[in-house]
Design a protein around this motif. Structure first.
Motif, short mmCIF file in Angstrom:
data_model
loop_
_atom_site.label_atom_id
_atom_site.label_comp_id
_atom_site.label_asym_id
_atom_site.label_seq_id
_atom_site.Cartn_x
_atom_site.Cartn_y
_atom_site.Cartn_z
N HIS A 17 0.83 -1.21 0.00
CA HIS A 17 0.00 0.00 0.00
C HIS A 17 0.86 1.26 0.00
CE1 HIS A 17 -2.54 3.08 2.00
NE2 HIS A 17 -3.42 2.62 1.14
N ASP A 18 1.93 1.26 0.83
CA ASP A 18 2.76 2.47 0.99
C ASP A 18 3.48 2.86 -0.30
OD1 ASP A 18 2.01 2.54 3.59
OD2 ASP A 18 3.91 1.81 4.42
N TYR A 19 3.95 1.87 -1.05
CA TYR A 19 4.76 2.16 -2.23
C TYR A 19 4.01 1.90 -3.54
CZ TYR A 19 8.27 1.89 1.45
OH TYR A 19 8.97 2.09 2.61
N GLU A 20 2.71 1.88 -3.45
CA GLU A 20 1.87 1.58 -4.63
C GLU A 20 2.09 2.61 -5.74
OE1 GLU A 20 -2.22 1.51 -3.56
OE2 GLU A 20 -2.78 0.18 -5.21
N GLU A 21 2.22 3.88 -5.34
CA GLU A 21 2.35 4.94 -6.34
C GLU A 21 3.67 4.84 -7.10
OE1 GLU A 21 1.70 8.67 -4.47
OE2 GLU A 21 -0.44 8.31 -4.18
N GLN A 22 4.65 4.19 -6.50
CA GLN A 22 5.94 4.03 -7.19
C GLN A 22 6.00 2.73 -8.00
OE1 GLN A 22 7.21 5.26 -3.16
NE2 GLN A 22 9.19 5.55 -4.17
#
Lengths: 166, 649
Positions: A77-82
């Motif tokens: 979830h935390d690094y989804e945008e990357q």
């Protein structure tokens, strides 16, 4: 003769390791087809198109696997945008296969869950020990491998992901 | 062939620049006070070159923990993928449906391997997939020795599958035929042909999914060396499995039903009982796969030939914690009633559900668990509660019988003159029996004798992570278990001589008895309740090492009480026995406080992130060990050392 053959194999194995640039070999992960829990099918190379991928092998009866899952879902979830994704490959046999989806839904986990009931994928990626974590970069190169989970290791896992995303 | 393959792979590895590979080493060594020695080394290598994949496993084991010594290539496979085709050559492991017809895997822990050495061909076109397997399997089963296999079943098999996906629906038709050379307990092996036909279907929806599979099986036995006589039809049977899952929010309900009737003849469950379920059929059991040591030892002995059951499991989240509740009820497919001491008659159930009648050998289990993280994710805890009840066997079971008495009038004439040889017991010189043809009124007879076990278990575990990276953990498992023979009724058993049930009180048939006899004992005699306690304490420092001390204790056994052969320093340290270290203790004759206990420690060290070294010293209690649904009895490991190393690259 057999001993010589074994020695030869080990020799080849270790020479390959020593000659590699790092201990992870940096080999490209094979493009294996994986059936997901929702009934769809994907491949590992499809999952690494947008960013790094963390692969983990687990089963519903594996306590250390369950302990690390909470953190892996958090990182998914935390690094989804990357473009980072987590793929949890389940190894429950038909004895407990029916409970996999129920468990994942109950925990509200959002990562990808693949099914490997007769350990075909686990055998090819050397994930027979549970949990086994394999971190793959965007190009499909294996960057980090880890066996087992000791509480507190989630920090190291997070560091490895951040290192790859930098 | 093997040498060529090995040469090809090794050369390719050294020379090809675009060849990818990975490898894993698993090595373990063990030696104990009572000569439990093993040395296992396995090297797995996978090769990937465009559409070609290869796998080779080399094993050097002399001897292995379980199995035969080996110093050779154990497994290999080459796979080639074209546009619509997949071709595999070597050791094939496939899984179709839920395994009622085919579920192949290699479990080296229990030495179970039902793979096929041969070829696999798959053709895919859109939603359609066709698969074909052809090859031989060499399967081994355990005999009296707990480490060396004894029975060898050789299969020459062919299997086919048609699979079709249509939106959220999937269908499959399966077929398997095998010619088996079945090893019997003695004498020449039996030649058996197995034919299996199956169908399965699944449906996936947002809040529900369904899976159903049916398999029909026929086996015939070749009894003549000449082809002119038709083969004997040996056994016929079928199996049904269904699974319906329902989801609502963060809750999931999993329900399962099974009815396996691959052997209507109800064999004796030895190697002489063949023609029923074969090793390729590894079906769902409908029992909980436990991760607690004490609950794992209570695993039900599943009957894949004659058993039905239901299992329900609820999984959910409550206040951020994971909650799980499971219930299973299994039984044989029929109730049984004793006609005589050796003759039984079956009675079909009225419903499709399992029976609670003791004659159907029912098994119940339920388990609840709550687990999760709290205190800012520093504290992990798990608390469970499990109960099991199982009817292990019935020796006699007559619960609604009737019988009538008949009187016998006997007339005897004695020679009272002959007192030399017979004393006061005179010789009979004439006799006549007259049967009274008027029978008594029929009366009810009940006579039951069965063995049952019942257990209650609480597993719990707590881990706390400190700021400095250290983790302290403690786990405790407590179990109470009873194993008894129960007998009840107004008859104590069947008399073959009288051809009638013997009444408990010949003067009052309404008088009944109800007795319970424990089957547990220790060196002091019979024990009513077995108490098992397992405690483990661990300290770890992520990501490098963890150290665990385990203490396992019991007060009673099913069979004879084992003798602790040697008193070791770890046990002395745990119990603070100074006499041991001052040399005042006789190591061969351990003190009473160490009896019935197994103490061990394990140090695991991560050499690198992908290399792990583990050292274990101490004793481990033997018993039932289950993995992947396959169980085996493991011998005890007394006062020994185990070292294992695993690495993957």
């Amino acid at each position: 003769m057999n001993t010589l053959r074994l020695a030869f194999l080990y020799g080849v194995f270790f020479s390959r390791i020593l000659s590699a640039e790092n201990t992870e070999l940096g080999s490209t992960i094979p493009d294996l087809k994986i059936k997901l829990l929702d009934g769809s099918t994907t491949t590992i190379h499809t999952l690494v198109e947008e960013g790094p991928l963390m692969i983990d092998f687990w089963a519903t009866w594996c306590v250390p696997c369950k302990k690390v899952m909470k953190y892996l879902d958090q990182y998914h979830h935390d690094y989804e945008e990357q473009g980072f994704k987590v793929l949890m490959i389940n190894q429950d046999t038909p004895r407990s296969l029916s409970k996999v989806k129920s468990y994942v839904r109950a925990q509200d986990y959002q990562f990808f869950v693949g099914l490997d009931p007769n350990k075909t994928i686990a055998r090819k990626l050397n994930g027979m020990v549970m949990p086994t974590l394999i971190l793959v970069d965007k190009g499909g190169k294996v960057k980090w491998r880890h066996q087992g989970f000791i509480p507190g290791e989630e920090v190291e896992i997070n560091n490895q992901i951040k290192l790859l995303l930098e | 062939m093997k040498k060529i393959l090995l040469f090809f792979m090794a050369c390719s590895l050294l020379m090809a620049s675009d060849l990818d590979m990975n490898a894993a080493i698993n090595a373990s060594y063990g030696n104990s006070y009572d000569f439990y020695t093993f040395s296992e080394n396995r090297l797995d290598m996978n090769f990937f070159y465009n559409d070609l994949q290869g796998w080779i496993q080399y094993e050097y084991s002399n001897p292995p923990d379980v199995g035969f010594p080996l110093n050779d290539i154990r497994k290999f496979r080459v796979e080639y993928m074209a546009e619509n085709f997949l071709f595999k050559l070597g050791d094939i492991y496939e899984f179709w449906g839920r395994g009622l017809l085919l579920n192949q895997f290699d479990d080296q822990v229990t030495n179970f391997d039902n793979g096929t050495r041969g070829l696999y061909l798959e053709y895919n076109r859109g939603p359609l997939s066709l698969s074909h397997i052809n090859g031989n399997s060499n399967m081994w089963g355990m005999g009296a020795d707990l480490r060396v296999p004894f029975f060898n079943n050789i299969h020459s098999m062919t299997a086919n599958r048609l699979h079709y996906d249509w939106n959220s629906l999937s269908f499959g038709l399966t077929h398997l035929q095998s010619n088996e050379e079945h090893d019997k307990m003695s004498g020449p092996s039996a030649k058996v042909n197995h034919k299996l036909k199956g169908i399965y279907g699944s449906w996936l929806a947002g809040n529900a999914d369904l899976f159903v599979e049916y398999v029909d099986k026929v086996s015939t036995e070749k009894i003549s060396l000449f082809g002119t006589i038709p083969n004997d039809s040996l056994k016929t049977g079928h199996g049904i499995y269904g699974n319906l899952n329902l989801y609502l929010g963060n809750w999931g309900l999993s329900t399962e039903y099974k009815r396996y009737a691959f052997d209507a003849a109800h064999g004796d469950l030895t190697a002489n009982d063949y023609g029923n379920q074969i090793e390729y059929q590894q079906t769902p059991t409908l029992g909980k796969e436990h991760n607690s040591t004490l609950l794992g030892r209570l695993t039900h002995n599943y009957n894949f030939n004659d058993e039905r059951g239901v299992q329900v499991e609820l999984n959910g989240s409550l206040l951020g914690l994971s909650v799980s509740a499971q219930y299973a009820h299994l039984s044989r497919n029929e109730n049984w009633q004793s006609v005589t001491s050796y003759d039984w008659e079956e009675r079909a159930f009225d419903s499709y559900l399992p029976s609670s009648d003791n004659s159907a050998l029912p098994y119940w289990e339920n388990y609840q668990e709550i687990s999760g993280y709290t205190l800012n994710d520093r504290l992990y805890f798990k608390l469970g509660r499990g109960t099991n009840k199982e009817i292990l066997k019935t020796t006699r079971y007559l619960h609604d019988g009737t019988q009538m008495d008949r009187s016998i009038n006997a007339f005897w004439a004695y020679d009272t003159t002959d007192t030399v040889l017979f004393g006061t017991e005179y010789q009979i010189i004439d006799s006549a029996e007259v049967f009274d043809t008027s029978f008594s009124d029929p009366y009810n007879v009940e006579s039951k004798l069965w063995q049952q076990s019942k257990a209650f278990t609480i597993p719990m575990e707590v881990n706390y992570i400190f700021d400095n990276g250290y983790t302290f953990g403690i786990g405790f498992q407590y179990q109470e278990r009873k194993k008894v023979n129960k007998s009840m009724g107004n008859s104590t058993g069947y008399s073959a001589g009288d051809s009638a049930w013997t009444m408990f009180n010949p003067d009052d048939y309404s008088e009944t008895y109800n007795t319970t006899t424990t089957q547990l004992s220790n060196s002091d005699g019979s024990v009513d309740t077995q108490y098992n306690r397992l405690i483990y304490v661990s300290i770890s420092k992520a990501p490098k090492w963890s150290f665990t001390i385990t203490h396992d204790w019991t007060n009673a056994y099913d069979a004879s009480t084992p003798i602790d052969p040697y008193y070791n320093p770890l046990e002395a340290l745990i119990y603070g026995d100074l006499k041991y270290f001052t040399g005042d203790r006789d190591n061969i004759d351990p003190p009473s406080f160490i009896q019935n206990r197994w103490v061990s420690f394990e140090l695991a060290y991560n050499v690198t992130s992908s290399q792990r070294l583990s050292v274990m010293y101490g004793s481990i209690q033997g018993g039932l060990f289950c993995s992947n649904g396959i169980c085996r009895l493991i011998p005890p490991f007394n006062d020994g050392l185990k070292i294992s190393y695993s690495a993957s690259f």
